[in-house]
Scaffold this motif. Structure first.
Motif, PDB file in Angstrom:
ATOM      1  N   PRO A 147       1.158  -1.310  -0.108  1.00 32.97           N
ATOM      2  CA  PRO A 147      -0.045   0.232   0.084  1.00 32.97           C
ATOM      3  C   PRO A 147       0.938   1.353  -0.120  1.00 32.97           C
ATOM      4  O   PRO A 147       2.067   1.227  -0.085  1.00 32.97           O
ATOM      5  CB  PRO A 147      -0.853  -0.240   1.450  1.00 32.97           C
ATOM      6  CG  PRO A 147       0.176  -0.955   2.144  1.00 32.97           C
ATOM      7  CD  PRO A 147       1.005  -2.033   1.476  1.00 32.97           C
ATOM      8  N   HIS A 157      -5.534  -3.362  -2.529  1.00 34.23           N
ATOM      9  CA  HIS A 157      -4.287  -3.925  -1.945  1.00 34.23           C
ATOM     10  C   HIS A 157      -4.737  -5.217  -0.859  1.00 34.23           C
ATOM     11  O   HIS A 157      -3.848  -5.901  -0.735  1.00 34.23           O
ATOM     12  CB  HIS A 157      -3.863  -2.496  -0.827  1.00 34.23           C
ATOM     13  CG  HIS A 157      -3.379  -1.328  -1.396  1.00 34.23           C
ATOM     14  ND1 HIS A 157      -3.959  -0.381  -1.304  1.00 34.23           N
ATOM     15  CD2 HIS A 157      -2.104  -1.415  -2.450  1.00 34.23           C
ATOM     16  CE1 HIS A 157      -2.926   0.623  -2.166  1.00 34.23           C
ATOM     17  NE2 HIS A 157      -2.065  -0.138  -2.679  1.00 34.23           N
ATOM     18  N   HIS A 183       6.718  -3.704  -0.603  1.00 33.00           N
ATOM     19  CA  HIS A 183       6.910  -2.544  -1.562  1.00 33.00           C
ATOM     20  C   HIS A 183       5.955  -1.261  -1.332  1.00 33.00           C
ATOM     21  O   HIS A 183       5.424  -0.726  -2.275  1.00 33.00           O
ATOM     22  CB  HIS A 183       7.043  -2.847  -3.007  1.00 33.00           C
ATOM     23  CG  HIS A 183       7.996  -1.964  -3.978  1.00 33.00           C
ATOM     24  ND1 HIS A 183       9.435  -2.082  -3.909  1.00 33.00           N
ATOM     25  CD2 HIS A 183       7.602  -1.059  -4.555  1.00 33.00           C
ATOM     26  CE1 HIS A 183       9.523  -1.194  -4.886  1.00 33.00           C
ATOM     27  NE2 HIS A 183       8.693  -0.365  -5.299  1.00 33.00           N
ATOM     28  N   TYR A 330       8.072   6.006  -9.867  1.00 30.80           N
ATOM     29  CA  TYR A 330       7.953   4.621  -9.829  1.00 30.80           C
ATOM     30  C   TYR A 330       8.551   3.540 -10.451  1.00 30.80           C
ATOM     31  O   TYR A 330       9.163   2.759 -10.119  1.00 30.80           O
ATOM     32  CB  TYR A 330       6.482   4.601 -10.056  1.00 30.80           C
ATOM     33  CG  TYR A 330       5.619   3.244  -9.716  1.00 30.80           C
ATOM     34  CD1 TYR A 330       5.591   2.851  -8.384  1.00 30.80           C
ATOM     35  CD2 TYR A 330       4.856   2.570 -10.647  1.00 30.80           C
ATOM     36  CE1 TYR A 330       5.028   1.597  -7.930  1.00 30.80           C
ATOM     37  CE2 TYR A 330       4.174   1.423 -10.381  1.00 30.80           C
ATOM     38  CZ  TYR A 330       4.126   0.906  -8.974  1.00 30.80           C
ATOM     39  OH  TYR A 330       3.511  -0.168  -8.487  1.00 30.80           O
ATOM     40  N   ASP A 334      11.464   0.948  -9.361  1.00 32.30           N
ATOM     41  CA  ASP A 334      11.052  -0.580  -9.551  1.00 32.30           C
ATOM     42  C   ASP A 334      12.355  -1.089 -10.294  1.00 32.30           C
ATOM     43  O   ASP A 334      12.949  -2.279 -10.178  1.00 32.30           O
ATOM     44  CB  ASP A 334       9.925  -0.728 -10.532  1.00 32.30           C
ATOM     45  CG  ASP A 334       8.786  -1.273  -9.542  1.00 32.30           C
ATOM     46  OD1 ASP A 334       9.234  -2.035  -8.534  1.00 32.30           O
ATOM     47  OD2 ASP A 334       7.529  -1.002  -9.786  1.00 32.30           O
ATOM     48  N   TYR A 352       5.561 -10.449  -8.736  1.00 38.34           N
ATOM     49  CA  TYR A 352       5.031  -9.159  -8.407  1.00 38.34           C
ATOM     50  C   TYR A 352       3.490  -9.527  -8.503  1.00 38.34           C
ATOM     51  O   TYR A 352       2.765  -9.831  -9.635  1.00 38.34           O
ATOM     52  CB  TYR A 352       5.280  -8.066  -9.590  1.00 38.34           C
ATOM     53  CG  TYR A 352       6.550  -7.575  -9.642  1.00 38.34           C
ATOM     54  CD1 TYR A 352       7.237  -6.596  -8.735  1.00 38.34           C
ATOM     55  CD2 TYR A 352       7.625  -8.602 -10.450  1.00 38.34           C
ATOM     56  CE1 TYR A 352       8.298  -6.200  -8.764  1.00 38.34           C
ATOM     57  CE2 TYR A 352       8.828  -7.978 -10.527  1.00 38.34           C
ATOM     58  CZ  TYR A 352       9.179  -6.979  -9.684  1.00 38.34           C
ATOM     59  OH  TYR A 352      10.473  -6.524  -9.839  1.00 38.34           O
ATOM     60  N   THR A 354       0.023  -7.467  -8.116  1.00 35.03           N
ATOM     61  CA  THR A 354      -0.588  -6.063  -8.128  1.00 35.03           C
ATOM     62  C   THR A 354      -1.731  -6.113  -9.233  1.00 35.03           C
ATOM     63  O   THR A 354      -2.111  -7.064  -9.897  1.00 35.03           O
ATOM     64  CB  THR A 354      -0.085  -5.030  -8.830  1.00 35.03           C
ATOM     65  OG1 THR A 354       0.256  -5.070 -10.154  1.00 35.03           O
ATOM     66  CG2 THR A 354       1.382  -4.840  -8.091  1.00 35.03           C
ATOM     67  N   GLN A 358      -1.688  -2.628 -13.742  1.00 37.39           N
ATOM     68  CA  GLN A 358      -0.044  -2.349 -13.606  1.00 37.39           C
ATOM     69  C   GLN A 358       0.714  -3.210 -14.816  1.00 37.39           C
ATOM     70  O   GLN A 358       1.925  -3.402 -14.638  1.00 37.39           O
ATOM     71  CB  GLN A 358       0.369  -2.525 -12.242  1.00 37.39           C
ATOM     72  CG  GLN A 358      -0.184  -1.424 -11.466  1.00 37.39           C
ATOM     73  CD  GLN A 358       0.438  -1.153 -10.226  1.00 37.39           C
ATOM     74  OE1 GLN A 358       1.697  -1.153 -10.220  1.00 37.39           O
ATOM     75  NE2 GLN A 358      -0.220  -0.635  -9.098  1.00 37.39           N
ATOM     76  N   PHE A 362       4.800  -3.296 -15.565  1.00 38.25           N
ATOM     77  CA  PHE A 362       5.781  -4.481 -15.495  1.00 38.25           C
ATOM     78  C   PHE A 362       6.322  -5.175 -16.601  1.00 38.25           C
ATOM     79  O   PHE A 362       7.446  -5.539 -16.467  1.00 38.25           O
ATOM     80  CB  PHE A 362       5.048  -5.697 -14.265  1.00 38.25           C
ATOM     81  CG  PHE A 362       5.114  -5.189 -13.190  1.00 38.25           C
ATOM     82  CD1 PHE A 362       6.211  -5.056 -12.086  1.00 38.25           C
ATOM     83  CD2 PHE A 362       3.893  -4.501 -12.503  1.00 38.25           C
ATOM     84  CE1 PHE A 362       6.160  -4.586 -10.940  1.00 38.25           C
ATOM     85  CE2 PHE A 362       3.693  -4.090 -11.266  1.00 38.25           C
ATOM     86  CZ  PHE A 362       4.958  -3.994 -10.436  1.00 38.25           C
TER      87      PHE A 362
HETATM   88  N1  ARG Z   1       2.247   0.968  -4.326  1.00 35.47           N
HETATM   89  C1  ARG Z   1       1.745   0.241  -5.446  1.00 35.47           C
HETATM   90  C2  ARG Z   1       0.179   0.543  -5.425  1.00 35.47           C
HETATM   91  O1  ARG Z   1      -0.165   0.971  -4.597  1.00 35.47           O
HETATM   92  C3  ARG Z   1       2.079  -1.148  -5.572  1.00 35.47           C
HETATM   93  C4  ARG Z   1       3.437  -1.582  -5.575  1.00 35.47           C
HETATM   94  C5  ARG Z   1       3.713  -3.012  -6.424  1.00 35.47           C
HETATM   95  N2  ARG Z   1       5.003  -3.171  -6.394  1.00 35.47           N
HETATM   96  C6  ARG Z   1       5.892  -3.061  -7.032  1.00 35.47           C
HETATM   97  N3  ARG Z   1       7.328  -3.270  -6.984  1.00 35.47           N
HETATM   98  N4  ARG Z   1       5.867  -1.871  -7.870  1.00 35.47           N
HETATM   99  O2  ARG Z   1      -0.323   0.458  -6.580  1.00 35.47           O
END
Ligand code: ARG
Length: 601
Positions: A147, A157, A183, A330, A334, A352, A354, A358, A362
């Protein structure tokens, strides 16, 4: 004499080495070898299709048609039936197989050996389901939950947390060396605003704890000032620079802000029993500086209107490595994290978890990391595990009535309350002790929330409905938890009749045999999860086990009681053993889903 001679020729599956026997993969490799032996000139046909549980056999191999087609293309005309017969002739012997035959159109039917399956189950009974440590465990990093500080942890999350935790459990169970990483978003420009506001409003924040329990409100206020007051904006930028150069006062203020968020996150993790190591974006500050230098020196960065971006020949969009104001993004964190995980953590695999939104991020990260040599895909696997959106019962994005994000603590509270109401509705409060009731209501509430998430294909959106997830029929956690407590009570109610459990596990009745075969699919299911990261396979398996157990229990007496006195008159030990083994598989499976089981509910 002939028979014993034949037996000694058989390939024996060594149970000591395989506490998690994967019958399916054993059969696939047997058939694959047989096909190679029967048709050595044929190109590799890949994995032959082997499927479980038809009416006609325990397993079936359907590769004959495919082989026929390939032969035909080479000018050889053979019937599928003839192909199947030839494959069977070349099939190496294996003691998990009782017999094999070929049915009309070329299906190869396999019957498993009851003795061998009994031996495997006996092993589970004595040793529990504990796989032998792997000779080559992988270092697996699972990046999940994650988060953002000063923002609400939302249902997305929650999904990442539930899926990531369960995946970690599966990889750990198999014997891999798993590093669970959180993370969190704890770095970046927004911290400049937050610190500037904290310094303004609570100059003595170092000695007195400032009332920023509602960080979101605090965040909003700072955003308003940032956008309306140029003086504040300037100071906010200043604060970012000072924070990034680790000025003690700024670091102190930043820590304070993170602590407030951390406390909130921790409440959720504690209730859901989630183990995770916090390693937020801030951890990578110096590594980001280094990776930017490295990319710059190697000529991978391109100037784009003051920004520094990075392309890979394969990607459709670039990564932004440095913003025009010099800040990192971001993408930068990463990239630095990926490098750190490969070089310092020695990861063999990085996963990963998410939301699917996203996936492009990635994908681009992966392509660029391969392009610049940070990631060598032949050495390190990088997997993206995406998931769909959580919807409300109105099929719109899950929100409160006023349109706000749903607070997770409140959601969990509501789950517990509803679970308790259900139990009370069933009169369980009169039967269970207070302590048992409390264990039951949390097991049910958190179990349901997790299961409802995991039992759907993760890539689909799913509808969050307490009513649905708390139903005690159908594929729900409540159904499974009840099924398991019922099995446990069958065993516990034996009282003094349990002394002699040395009889063989009973597998002769059709329903006993069906149950045994269903149970033994466990390992196949786990290995599938390590390939596609879909935990609904495990949910479906557990549901299958529970319903197959019910069929068995309805058809096979485990205990006979005197109809007048209710006294136990006869115990079918071989079947009680089957109950115990079923409980072991169910308990292990539910634990891998992160669901607590109870003995009474
Ligand atoms: N903090 C990000 C979000 O709330 C997710 C992070 C996921 N991990 C990463 N290595 N980017 O969407």
């Amino acid at each position: 004499a002939k028979e014993s001679n034949e037996k000694s020729n058989m390939d024996s599956v060594n149970i000591e080495d395989h506490s998690l026997i994967n019958l399916h993969s054993i059969l696939i490799s047997l058939f694959s070898n047989a096909i190679k032996k029967a048709y050595p000139t044929l190109e590799d046909i890949g994995q032959p299709a082997v499927s479980a549980g038809s009416k006609f056999a325990d397993y079936q191999c359907n590769a004959s048609m495919q082989i026929c087609k390939l032969l035909k293309a080479k000018g050889e005309n053979v019937s599928p039936n003839a192909v199947a017969k030839k494959v069977v002739e070349c099939l190496g012997q294996c003691d998990i197989i009782e017999k094999v035959d070929v049915s009309g159109p070329g299906f190869i039917n396999v019957w498993l050996s009851r003795n061998k399956l009994r031996e495997i189950l006996q092993y589970v009974l004595e040793n529990k389901l504990k796989p032998k440590p792997l000779t080559n465990p992988q270092r697996v990093i699972i990046d999940f939950s994650s988060p953002n500080v000063a923002k609400e942890m939302h249902v997305g999350h929650l999904r990442s947390t539930i899926i990531g935790d369960s995946l970690s459990r599966v990889f750990e169970f198999i014997g891999h060396d798993v590093l669970r990483l959180n993370h969190i978003g704890d770095w970046g420009t927004q911290f400049g605003m937050l610190i500037a506001l904290l310094q303004d409003k609570f100059p003595d924040y170092k000695t007195v704890s400032p009332p920023i329990n509602d960080l979101q409100e605090f965040y909003k206020q700072s955003k308003v000032l940032f956008d309306s007051d140029p003086e504040f904006k300037k100071r906010a930028y200043d604060c970012v620079v000072k924070l990034q150069s680790m000025s003690p006062d700024h670091v102190q203020a930043w820590k304070l802000i993170c602590d407030v968020s951390r406390e909130e996150f921790q409440k959720i993790y504690k209730r859901l029993n989630i183990n995770i190591i916090e390693r937020g974006e801030s951890f990578y500050q110096s590594r980001m500086e280094n990776v930017v230098k490295e990319l710059e020196n190697k000529g991978f960065l391109e100037n784009d209107d003051g920004r520094k971006i990075m392309w890979s020949p394969e990607s459709s969009i670039p990564l932004t490595i440095v913003k025009s104001d010099g800040g990192f993004t971001y993408d930068t964190s990463d990239m630095a994290a990926l490098k750190q995980r490969i070089e310092e953590e020695k990861a063999d695999r990085i996963i990963y978890v998410t939301d699917s939104g996203q996936s492009v991020h990635f994908e681009t990260l992966k392509k660029c990391a391969i392009h610049c040599g940070i990631l060598d895909p032949s050495k390190v696997l990088m997997d993206f595990v995406g998931f769909g959106v959580v919807l409300g019962e109105d099929k719109k994005k899950f929100k409160t009535r006023s349109g706000d994000t749903v607070r997770l603590v409140g959601l969990l509270d509501e789950g517990v309350k509803r679970a308790r109401d259900k139990l009370v509705e069933k009169g369980r409060d009169k039967v269970l002790t207070d302590e048992e009731l409390e264990l039951a209501e949390t097991a049910v509430a958190y179990g349901c929330i997790k299961y409802a998430d995991l039992c759907h294909n993760r890539s689909h959106d799913y509808i969050f409905s307490f009513d649905k997830m708390l139903e005690d029929k159908g594929n729900t956690a409540v159904y499974l938890l009840y099924a398991l407590t019922r099995i446990r009570s069958i065993i516990n109610n034996l009282g003094t009749h349990t002394q002699d459990l040395n009889e063989p596990i009973s597998l002769d009745h059709e329903k006993e045999w069906k149950l045994a075969k269903t149970l033994l699919r466990f390992s196949e299911v786990l290995s599938k999860i390590t390939e596609d990261f879909c935990l609904h396979h495990l949910c479906e398996y557990l549901y299958d086990v529970a319903t197959t157990f019910n069929e068995f229990y309805d058809n096979c007496y485990c205990i006979e009681k005197n109809s007048q006195t209710g006294e136990i008159e006869k115990v079918y030990t071989g079947r009680i053993l089957l109950c115990k083994i079923t409980a072991e598989y169910m308990n292990t499976g539910l634990t891998l889903l992160g669901i607590n089981t109870v003995s009474r509910m």
